[in-house]
Every structure is written in C-alpha cells, then in structure tokens.
Design an enzyme around this catalytic site. Sequence first.
Site, PDB file in Angstrom:
ATOM      1  N   GLU A 114      11.791 -30.554 -30.944  1.00 26.05           N
ATOM      2  CA  GLU A 114      11.041 -30.028 -29.802  1.00 26.05           C
ATOM      3  C   GLU A 114      11.707 -28.761 -29.283  1.00 26.05           C
ATOM      4  OE1 GLU A 114       9.945 -34.521 -28.146  1.00 26.05           O
ATOM      5  OE2 GLU A 114      11.470 -33.312 -27.146  1.00 26.05           O
ATOM      6  N   LYS A 116      13.434 -26.512 -26.610  1.00 24.90           N
ATOM      7  CA  LYS A 116      14.208 -26.814 -25.399  1.00 24.90           C
ATOM      8  C   LYS A 116      13.697 -25.906 -24.282  1.00 24.90           C
ATOM      9  CE  LYS A 116      18.942 -27.385 -23.717  1.00 24.90           C
ATOM     10  NZ  LYS A 116      18.796 -26.556 -22.489  1.00 24.90           N
ATOM     11  N   ASP A 118      12.991 -24.206 -20.729  1.00 28.41           N
ATOM     12  CA  ASP A 118      13.882 -23.793 -19.648  1.00 28.41           C
ATOM     13  C   ASP A 118      13.162 -23.986 -18.323  1.00 28.41           C
ATOM     14  OD1 ASP A 118      16.199 -22.885 -18.568  1.00 28.41           O
ATOM     15  OD2 ASP A 118      15.837 -20.763 -18.966  1.00 28.41           O
ATOM     16  N   TYR A 224       5.233 -30.306 -19.650  1.00 29.26           N
ATOM     17  CA  TYR A 224       5.176 -30.929 -20.966  1.00 29.26           C
ATOM     18  C   TYR A 224       6.046 -32.178 -20.949  1.00 29.26           C
ATOM     19  CZ  TYR A 224       2.899 -27.020 -23.418  1.00 29.26           C
ATOM     20  OH  TYR A 224       2.008 -26.073 -23.851  1.00 29.26           O
ATOM     21  N   LYS A 316      21.370 -24.954 -28.970  1.00 27.39           N
ATOM     22  CA  LYS A 316      20.943 -23.735 -28.293  1.00 27.39           C
ATOM     23  C   LYS A 316      20.872 -22.559 -29.260  1.00 27.39           C
ATOM     24  CE  LYS A 316      22.326 -24.651 -23.533  1.00 27.39           C
ATOM     25  NZ  LYS A 316      22.990 -24.094 -22.333  1.00 27.39           N
ATOM     26  N   CYS A 410      15.106  15.472 -10.283  1.00 24.98           N
ATOM     27  CA  CYS A 410      15.064  14.937 -11.644  1.00 24.98           C
ATOM     28  C   CYS A 410      16.320  15.381 -12.391  1.00 24.98           C
ATOM     29  CB  CYS A 410      13.818  15.440 -12.369  1.00 24.98           C
ATOM     30  SG  CYS A 410      13.775  15.013 -14.131  1.00 24.98           S
ATOM     31  N   CYS A 413      15.009  18.001 -15.453  1.00 24.20           N
ATOM     32  CA  CYS A 413      14.413  19.326 -15.222  1.00 24.20           C
ATOM     33  C   CYS A 413      14.676  19.883 -13.834  1.00 24.20           C
ATOM     34  CB  CYS A 413      12.908  19.281 -15.489  1.00 24.20           C
ATOM     35  SG  CYS A 413      11.984  18.238 -14.323  1.00 24.20           S
ATOM     36  N   CYS A 428       9.551  11.867 -11.155  1.00 22.83           N
ATOM     37  CA  CYS A 428       9.551  13.306 -11.358  1.00 22.83           C
ATOM     38  C   CYS A 428       8.100  13.715 -11.584  1.00 22.83           C
ATOM     39  CB  CYS A 428      10.400  13.689 -12.568  1.00 22.83           C
ATOM     40  SG  CYS A 428      10.164  15.388 -13.109  1.00 22.83           S
ATOM     41  N   CYS A 434       8.545  18.415 -18.127  1.00 20.99           N
ATOM     42  CA  CYS A 434       9.872  17.782 -18.085  1.00 20.99           C
ATOM     43  C   CYS A 434      10.204  17.330 -19.500  1.00 20.99           C
ATOM     44  CB  CYS A 434       9.863  16.585 -17.139  1.00 20.99           C
ATOM     45  SG  CYS A 434      11.375  15.588 -17.177  1.00 20.99           S
TER      46      CYS A 434
END
Length: 676
Positions: A114, A116, A118, A224, A316, A410, A413, A428, A434
């Site tokens: 299955e 894993k 999180d 699940y 893991k 920026c 430029c 910018c 640019c």
Amino acid sequence: MPSHDPRTRILELRQTLDLYNHHYHVLDEPLVPDAEYDRLYRELQDLEFAHPQLVTADSPTRRVGGAPLAAFAPVTHTVPMLSLDNQEDLRKFHADVCKGLGGLFAGEVDYVMEPKLDGLAVALHYRAGELVRAATRGDGQTGEDVTAQIRTIRSIPLRLRGEGIPEWLEVRGEVFMRLADFEACNRLLEERGEKRLANPRNAAAGSIRQLDPRVTASRPLSFYAHGLGELRGAASPPDSHWDFLQALRRWGVPVCPESQRVEGIEGCLDFHRRLMAEREQLPYEVDGVVCKVDVFDYRKRLGFRDRAPRWAVACKFPPREAVTRVVDIAVQVGRTGVLTPVANLEPVSLGGVTVARATLHNFADLASKDVRVGDRVVVMRAGDVIPAVKQVLPEEGVVRGEAVVRPTRCPTCGTPVVQEEEEVALRCPAGTTCPDQLRESIRHFASRRAMDIEGLGEKLVDLLLREGLVHSVADLYRLQAADLVGLERFGEKSAGNLLEALERSKTIALERFLFALGIRDVGEATARQLALHFGTLEAVMAADGRELEGVAEVGVKVAARLVAFFGEARQREVIAELLALGVRPRGPEATREGGRPLAGVTVVLTGTLAAMGRQEAQRRLEGLGAKVSGSVSKRTGFVVAGVEPGSKLQKARELEVEVLQEADFLQRLREWETEG
C-alpha cells in the site's frame, strides 16, 4: 556537540525526540524533517541495544506518537494503534518473516503493498453498520474523539451498505488532502485574506483537530482505509487483509486504488519501484510504501515487538526534506516579471537528487521565515518539482547575517519594480526588454506543452541569446544553418535537427499557440477554452472584454490581461512576424470530437515515460480524442509501455492488445497530431 558518554547522550536524544514528538503529533508543527528524526531515533535504538541497563519505560522507543489534545474527549483503543517500524531493506523484512513463520507455509508469502499516505491516522467504529465513533491515534493507547469532525468527510459512509456487515467493526485508515484539493483550498484561503496551509499533511491533521466541525466541513478532506482494529459478530470473517479490503469496498468504505496483493519479495520490490517512479503523478502525497503479510493466521504467528507488529513494515522513499546551509540569496526574474528570492545552498541530497538552489517564493515569505545568508535551513519537495526553503533551524551562539533588503529595482535591467494591488509579488514591468524575461519567454515558447520545439532547451536558448541570434520568439524561425554551425557543440547534424524541429512546430493547435505566447494568467485550460469558443487566432485577438468574459475559464481579470496583451503594439508585431514566417495555428475544427484521430480509442499507460510525464502523455492523447484508462481489457486500443512497466503489460500481451514502446509512441504521436 553531542556527548560521547552513552548515559548523557541517551538523555540528550530522549529529550530532543520528545520535543520533536510533541511538535509533530500534538502541535502539528514539525521542527525537523522526517529523515533527521529517523536518524536520531536509530541512534537512540542502537545505544539502548548496546546498553540495555539504560533503557527506561518513558523512552521514545517504548511508545507511539504523543499525548492527545485536552480539548477533545479521550478514547481508549481496545486494540492499540501501533506505528510501523521503518525498514530500508525489504529483503531483510521478508527474510525475518520467513524465519518467523518457519515451516508453516509452502511456497511464497503473499503480501499486501500500500502507498504510505502522508496524513492523519484515525479509527472509525461501526456498530451494526452505523458510524458511532471516530478517534485519532493519539499516543497509541488513547486518542482523541473526533466523531463530529469525521462525519463531515463525505467519502466516509455514515452507514455501511451491502451484506455480511459485522455487529462491531473498527476500521483504521488515513485522513488526507489530495494535492489538487490542497491547492484549491489555499487559493480560497488567500482570497479570504487568511493564512495558507503549510502542506497537505498539516492541512489534514489541523482540519480534523478543529473544535468547530463547520471548519472541518469547509476543508476538502479524503479518507482511505488500510487496516482492521476489531471485528466482532461477523458471519464469515475474512481470512486475509486483502479479503478484508475487498469487504470494505463492498460496504462502501474507500480503499486506496493503488493497493495491491503481491507474491513474495520480488512482488514487493516491483511494487516499490513502480510506486516510486509514479510518485509525482499520484494525486496525493506519499512518502513510501507499507508492506503487510496478507494472511491473518500468519500475522498471529509472527506477533509484535514492543511498539510495532512483526508482520508489517514501512519502507520510506528517499527523503524530500533535508537540512543544509544558505550560501547566498539571489533574486530571479521570471517570465511575467515576478522577482523571486532564491537561496543558493550547500549541495544536499533530496529525494535522490543533489539540490543546490531552493525558492523562497516571494519577499513576504522571505521576511516571515527570516532566512539569511549562513542560516541552517530545512529544504523540501512536497509535491513541487522546485525545492523550497521550509524553515530556519535556530543555532545557539551563532551570529546571523544581515536581513535581506527588499529590492526597489529589477536586478537585471534596473527598472523600478511595482507591486499591484492585492498582490504579494514584486514585478519588473519592463516585459521582454528585460533580458531575464526575454530568456524565460523563449524557454516557455519552446517548451513541450507549448510549441514543443525538440532540442531547444535552456542551455541552447542561453547560447542563442548570448550570441545575439534571437531577440524575440519570432527570431527562432529566422535561424539558418550558417547561424548555428560553429556554435559551441553545434555541427551540421545538430543544426539540421534543430531546424527540422522548428519547421515541425510551425503547424500547431491554436490552444497550444495561445499558451505558448505566455499571456499572464492564461494557462492550458484557459487557452483551450479560448480556442474552442473563438475558433481562430484573429477572432481571439479581436475580442473585447465583454466577449472574453463569456468564455469558460475566463473572468474579468483574465479578460483584462488578454485585452492588454493583444493591445500592445509589440505583441501584435511579434505575432504578425510568426505568421509571416509560416507558423500556422490550427483552429478547433480539427480538435473537435468527430475530427480527432483517436476519437473513441481507449489507451492504457504503464511504466515510467522518460521523454514526458504520464500526465503530459494523457493530456496529449485526450487532445487527440483518446480515453486514457487505468486497466487493460479487450476493448483497449493499445498500451504505451515505458520503463519498468507493471502487470498491465502482461495483461495486454495475454489479450493480444497492441503494445507501443515509448519511442514508437512518440513517433506515432507526432503523426497523429500532424494528421489532426
């Protein structure tokens, strides 16, 4: 510095791990990546094994998780909700299982593999098929009563359906948030002016731990099932975990579709390789696989350790979080002019890839995290391709560098930056004048999902700009062999290949051409709707704001972007140049259902596609009229087989369904798209 005295070091590790446990399991504020926690945990295990006289009952190795939150009523787990040992070597786990079973079985051991997930582990209690209670894992012995919150998750049945429902059933599983739901939820929170959720795992855990169930109900959570806690009063109880999962499906309880019963260690390893290869294409976060002995009688024989079963293990994937140090903080200018602070890092391995750069998103994010040169930081890849700096790890006695000053011009430029109303980003406004924006716009134009100019990657774009050969996307189609031959790593053959790719790209679907233009806020879905609605490039360019607002995926804001883009003299000039140079955006007539080359054809993808992701392959196939399915049948038109294909390939061969290797598929794909 860590102590070399075992007694002192064990105390240090216990205090540190207890702190990390509290923040992770109780406060939902992880202080370090899982990989760092696991490293310290293994060190403590090794020290306690070497010095058993120092082991105490309150050691983190002798308990699971943290204490429940006091705001929820406590629920005692009749059968403890233990966590799983982490095992990097599935072969060793298999060997231990075989040794523990002795001569009880003949042949291979069956396992259930299955993903894993999180998320947050919970237990659902059903009496005579009715959901009567739900609890978090808590410390494994006592959890938190979250029945009101769980009831708001629509995928969880309030009453089981079907036949054979037991008098009492405890289902264990994971509450999680799908990646698309996570992004949608964050967009909604931003629109409300609220704080973004940090990641899908914290989003799921935090949503369940809301005292007001109405808040939980507003979050797009999923569930699940993956395990059995208790089962009493069943007419015919299942003999195996796989049979139990099938029963849950029949009763209306969601089970992860990626779960699979396999035979022996080779089946386990094949599943692990496949899921790791497909990890980025999954709709939810996974950080590994879980391997469980299937037959319940075998599980009884194998039994338990102090804190985990001997018949199951978590394996893991390589970590997608790591700890490193910031060497420098630079500012990157993107295609639409957004200024993004980027941390240059001491190289670190992250998910099997060496990472030396990580984004800080924007200057508000940089200020809130207070990242500075020299800081020790956590970098992460949570569903994103680009690594990001997650947090700073404080260091006592270390003098930090100066805070980064928010730029007013920026860096490329020199144009004064702007910040639009209700926008966090600095921009910018110079557009393609640019240099950085010009480079990124050409890269985007040539990319696979746009004009798909094969061979025109980032390094070649940089080379063409450096040599002064292109000043706009139209200049790409002015390139001649004489311009290319003699450039770094360029000969007649490579020059010819690029020119052929440019020629092929001239015939392009209107939706992809619109996407390639790089109009701000116009993604693939919006471009597709524009093409279907207006039919021709000329009609899109001539449309006013009111007409544009009538198109699906286009609101007031995007309509204004389109009007402004096509109203710029320079943009219209570049488009006119592209058309004059032979670029022919095809209208939607060829992409409507009746005219698509693969209309009505069912296609199955298996294995890893090296040249493109499975999502991209699916998108292009569906654009040609195909239906992309997850299973092979006699009605399947053909199967595309990538690297390490799964059982679908064998099924295709058994049913004599045509199989295309990736190279053949790419060739046919080009032919179909040209035909369309």
